[in-house]
Design an enzyme around this catalytic site. Sequence first.
Site, PDB file in Angstrom:
ATOM      1  N   GLY C 148     -23.931  19.280  19.899  1.00 52.54           N
ATOM      2  CA  GLY C 148     -23.508  17.953  20.898  1.00 52.54           C
ATOM      3  C   GLY C 148     -24.347  17.907  21.908  1.00 52.54           C
ATOM      4  O   GLY C 148     -25.275  18.700  22.300  1.00 52.54           O
ATOM      5  N   CYS C 149     -24.423  16.555  22.450  1.00 51.83           N
ATOM      6  CA  CYS C 149     -25.360  16.366  23.634  1.00 51.83           C
ATOM      7  C   CYS C 149     -25.090  17.100  24.669  1.00 51.83           C
ATOM      8  O   CYS C 149     -25.921  17.766  25.434  1.00 51.83           O
ATOM      9  CB  CYS C 149     -25.415  14.933  23.833  1.00 51.83           C
ATOM     10  SG  CYS C 149     -23.694  14.178  24.119  1.00 51.83           S
TER      11      CYS C 149
END
Lengths: 345, 345, 345, 345
Positions: C148-149
Amino acid sequence: MKVGIIGATGYGGIEVYRFLQKHKNVHSCKLLTTSQQDIPYANVYPHLHGISDENLNLVNEEKLKEELDVIFLATPSGVSTNLTPRLINGKAKIIDLSGDLRIKNQEQYESYYQKKYPPKEVIDQAVYGLSEVNREAIKDADLIANPGCYPTASLLGLYPLVNEGLIRPSSIIIDAKSGLSGAGKTPSLVSSFTESNENLRIYKVHEHQHTPEIEQLLQSVNDQVGPITFSTHLIPMTRGIMSTIYVELHEAQKTNRLKELYQSYYSQEPFIRIRKEGQFPSTKEVAGTNYCDISLKYDPRSNRLLIVSVIDNLVKGAAGQAVQNMNLMFGIEETEGLVDTPIYP
Amino acid sequence: MKVGIIGATGYGGIEVYRFLQKHKNVHSCKLLTTSQQDIPYANVYPHLHGISDENLNLVNEEKLKEELDVIFLATPSGVSTNLTPRLINGKAKIIDLSGDLRIKNQEQYESYYQKKYPPKEVIDQAVYGLSEVNREAIKDADLIANPGCYPTASLLGLYPLVNEGLIRPSSIIIDAKSGLSGAGKTPSLVSSFTESNENLRIYKVHEHQHTPEIEQLLQSVNDQVGPITFSTHLIPMTRGIMSTIYVELHEAQKTNRLKELYQSYYSQEPFIRIRKEGQFPSTKEVAGTNYCDISLKYDPRSNRLLIVSVIDNLVKGAAGQAVQNMNLMFGIEETEGLVDTPIYP
Amino acid sequence: MKVGIIGATGYGGIEVYRFLQKHKNVHSCKLLTTSQQDIPYANVYPHLHGISDENLNLVNEEKLKEELDVIFLATPSGVSTNLTPRLINGKAKIIDLSGDLRIKNQEQYESYYQKKYPPKEVIDQAVYGLSEVNREAIKDADLIANPGCYPTASLLGLYPLVNEGLIRPSSIIIDAKSGLSGAGKTPSLVSSFTESNENLRIYKVHEHQHTPEIEQLLQSVNDQVGPITFSTHLIPMTRGIMSTIYVELHEAQKTNRLKELYQSYYSQEPFIRIRKEGQFPSTKEVAGTNYCDISLKYDPRSNRLLIVSVIDNLVKGAAGQAVQNMNLMFGIEETEGLVDTPIYP
Amino acid sequence: MKVGIIGATGYGGIEVYRFLQKHKNVHSCKLLTTSQQDIPYANVYPHLHGISDENLNLVNEEKLKEELDVIFLATPSGVSTNLTPRLINGKAKIIDLSGDLRIKNQEQYESYYQKKYPPKEVIDQAVYGLSEVNREAIKDADLIANPGCYPTASLLGLYPLVNEGLIRPSSIIIDAKSGLSGAGKTPSLVSSFTESNENLRIYKVHEHQHTPEIEQLLQSVNDQVGPITFSTHLIPMTRGIMSTIYVELHEAQKTNRLKELYQSYYSQEPFIRIRKEGQFPSTKEVAGTNYCDISLKYDPRSNRLLIVSVIDNLVKGAAGQAVQNMNLMFGIEETEGLVDTPIYP
């Protein structure tokens, strides 16, 4: 006064509510929607936490038209066509902020709006609520078609010239720019932050539904005027409209003479500010207020006059002008609830 | 090739640098300023940490003009007037990104720029670098006056029509909109975030210095054209220019025929994209790239044609076109260093 | 190589496409969706006009898994849980950009995601694709759960300290900030321009689904670490994540010694840049690129270390790292297709 | 009342002016600067066209201190140190919006501000104007050191907890975020649109001058508290501060019990709004108003409490609180001039 706002959850509705909060003559304000009911308004708009304790209610036309003094319709396109016939002819006066009732020519309406036209008796009764131009008719009206945001900025910028017959009738070009709140509250890809931030877009080229609205008013003043060219752009900001208007004059003019003309038309207007020669308004200078700021400059090279007119699209272009019209309709001081210093920066 | 960038600390300079980084023929790039020296470039632009290990150097005209193959001047207005006479007539070809050398008429220059005019022999030598229109002259040039951002967008949008003689010569109105990076890197109140965010401004009404630049090129094609009306707005975004152009046609035209005309002019152009009928470009769709996207739509009601032309002001409107011109001057593939997919969103 | 992108119409998909355009080893790229078919990709993304002539196709799992070398899943939460079981065990390697396959603990997944857990054999096979930390496992993987970011920025900022055991295990606080593109392309009220412009919001307080993802990797390095405090904010910008990380150290440290530690971990990493002491990265300095920029500063007053880590959420936080992982999986130069100078400003 | 604003051209000054316009007890307002004189205020702030007809005047300390009832100093750092000694001990009470008079410890001041310390008698006389905490002292004060923007948001979020002794004294971390107007009106590269739009920046890490101000007030309540960790970020918006505050509790607590504690402290406060459990304030919800909105949530996993506190930095963080303090000092209704519904969106 008892007031109702149908479509209170939208941006037009919340702005009408804001001005009515400050209005001395308004003692109750019913918040109405066509879908939700019995939810606190402050749930929809948390910035009202501790300010509003009202609940939203479902619209009941029969009761509303007799209980209330005035009803604002701040509803999406098409809703007013259905609701207004059931709301008129009661005690309540009606102010419709949508475009449904503005166009007197059915064919034009259907061509630009692609929607069912309202009943003829409703259209006949509706007075176009450009306060500064139609003041006397508004005072006597029971039903107001409140002007669109682009038309308000554009028409106030053009009115003195057209009324004086100073411009070549087919020379009007309006290059209009609007913030994103004009697109309303319903989410869409185009109005998402990611698509509109750091971006500039032109839309509905030669097809915008405000075109016939602008021409209709101008032609009521001078039936030779038009067709206009009108184009619209989305600016990455929340509020504000600027209409940059280009016209050709019948003869050369000095900018300061034209400015004097505008001042003579608008000097008694509390919400129109003609700016000093050489000073052009920016949209932020009117944000949150009912002002329309206008400046102009003649170009002797091309014999064209450029007029700049800025408003807050949600205020003078919607809710503010609606309250101004309410004041006119009820014989209240025209500025009541609407006087405020812009917040800057 | 050995290249130098004078004014490397400005936004034009950093963009030239970015494109030269990707350029196969460029083997060294000197970064030059008129004030700082011996500071790492990555100190001024921390996004270059680990990418650039070059230092900034002070300009030494005598050495540069013999050592380098080409010098970009990305300097503020007025600097090039002083520097260019000392840089020409050496080995290095010169590409000036400022407005100093663009105007052939001294009186016009002095009236719009309020600055000292460059020496006549410099002006005579300078070729106006609108790549798509002046390609052959650019190939032979030793000195390029690289076009301004507004003129690039506007002229590429107007050129086919003017060249074909299809429009009424005095009917051109250009309503141009630019992001804030066009104001350059020097801090000012108007370009501060707080003053320009959530704001829309018109500026230099009827006085913008790009007016004579646009007219000069148009009149070189068709000496009947003009005067134009040209106005400029500041949009709260960093990059991007949109020129919304209004012209009257000699006779009615179908939009798709006009589109075919534009395609016939530009189909071989790697950086001009004529958009599909009904699809209008937004500025973000060309951001960071050398594209100029154009769309048009005829309005039979008013007999006016609307042309939309968008570019990235720092790329096709400055550094990108400058590198495109360098490629032309040195017989390199015209797209070298400049091909890139826009970053979206 | 033949590549497919499922979910090509989303922001993750368009970014994977952008990097593959520049990738020397990629010779064909199939653009796939689960809903649309046979529409030109450039209709969905007009910035690709003249660049892409590909059409979108409907996903056909059986064909794809044998025809393609690698498939990127850039699909909304939950889609991969259904699709991946039908895509694995063919010729194609799979890189999933969604959160579906990242969490090894079923209970945690169900608690944070409120969605059906993927089949155990899929989870067992999925290698967590934090390129710099799991490089060797990624090289051998057939199925990647791309990070994920927020976790990417946060974990790269924490890894050296946690691996060295220098911090008090329960002291980690991550105050993370993201641009709006992290919310994806599906329109919503919160991500509309009008609601998010000129606004700052905290969301999913103590409930963000990236919390277990961060803890899982940290605990695989040091099982004493956690629980962390992790909070997330929406910043009115399109791209960029900043994780401001606060940790307590077992003992006082000099900032430059800690910086040396980070440099020793990351000096060979092409996409991690440890910034100079006293220079802190801003998000724009990595926008559009695969860089993760890190800076740190010890505060002797409180014995706390502050670490700043910034990435572009759509690049190193999604598509860029996915392509980096593809390079690792296929023995290609790790930086292929990913090297670029940030566009600034 | 006769009021003067020194530094009327700055953003603090224009906001004080806006509130005084609405204030029933203020009958005249002198607009003063240290550099300009005899220029209409509306020239500096064109949004006041038609609203303000006042001119700017040069400061004359001797006259002002006897003619006026109260003087606001909305001047840059360091000016008040020089001016205040010449303004006190007259008829006029003084409210200083700068940081000059807030720090009681000379060494701390000099270390964080790098400026000359004000005379001891001025410091001794100055009451720290955090209205809700120091109300009684403010009522009796002749000289107010008006709190900084970050301290106001942070202290109002922390005060009940610290006063009750519920938190581990050294556990306070404040991750603060501010809009660009906090940087003031003087143009700088960092605060230019082009550099701060689409960007997120951390600055003055561990060095921000508001650190000792926050600690000083907290330690006056509980001398065990501190040192705090305090960090500051620039958000691409004009107005608004959010302090995200992390503290460890001595023992586990239910969120709703803590919320009740805050309500018991603040239920009579007209400008503090404790938000409903699960609802977190965003900055836009208080923009333009004197509200401080607070929400909190306990995390049982980490035994940490997260507190969110938002204000408009120019209002509750500067001009609004200054007028609130004026009201307290003169025995006027505390909310006079300050009650307003936020403008939303």
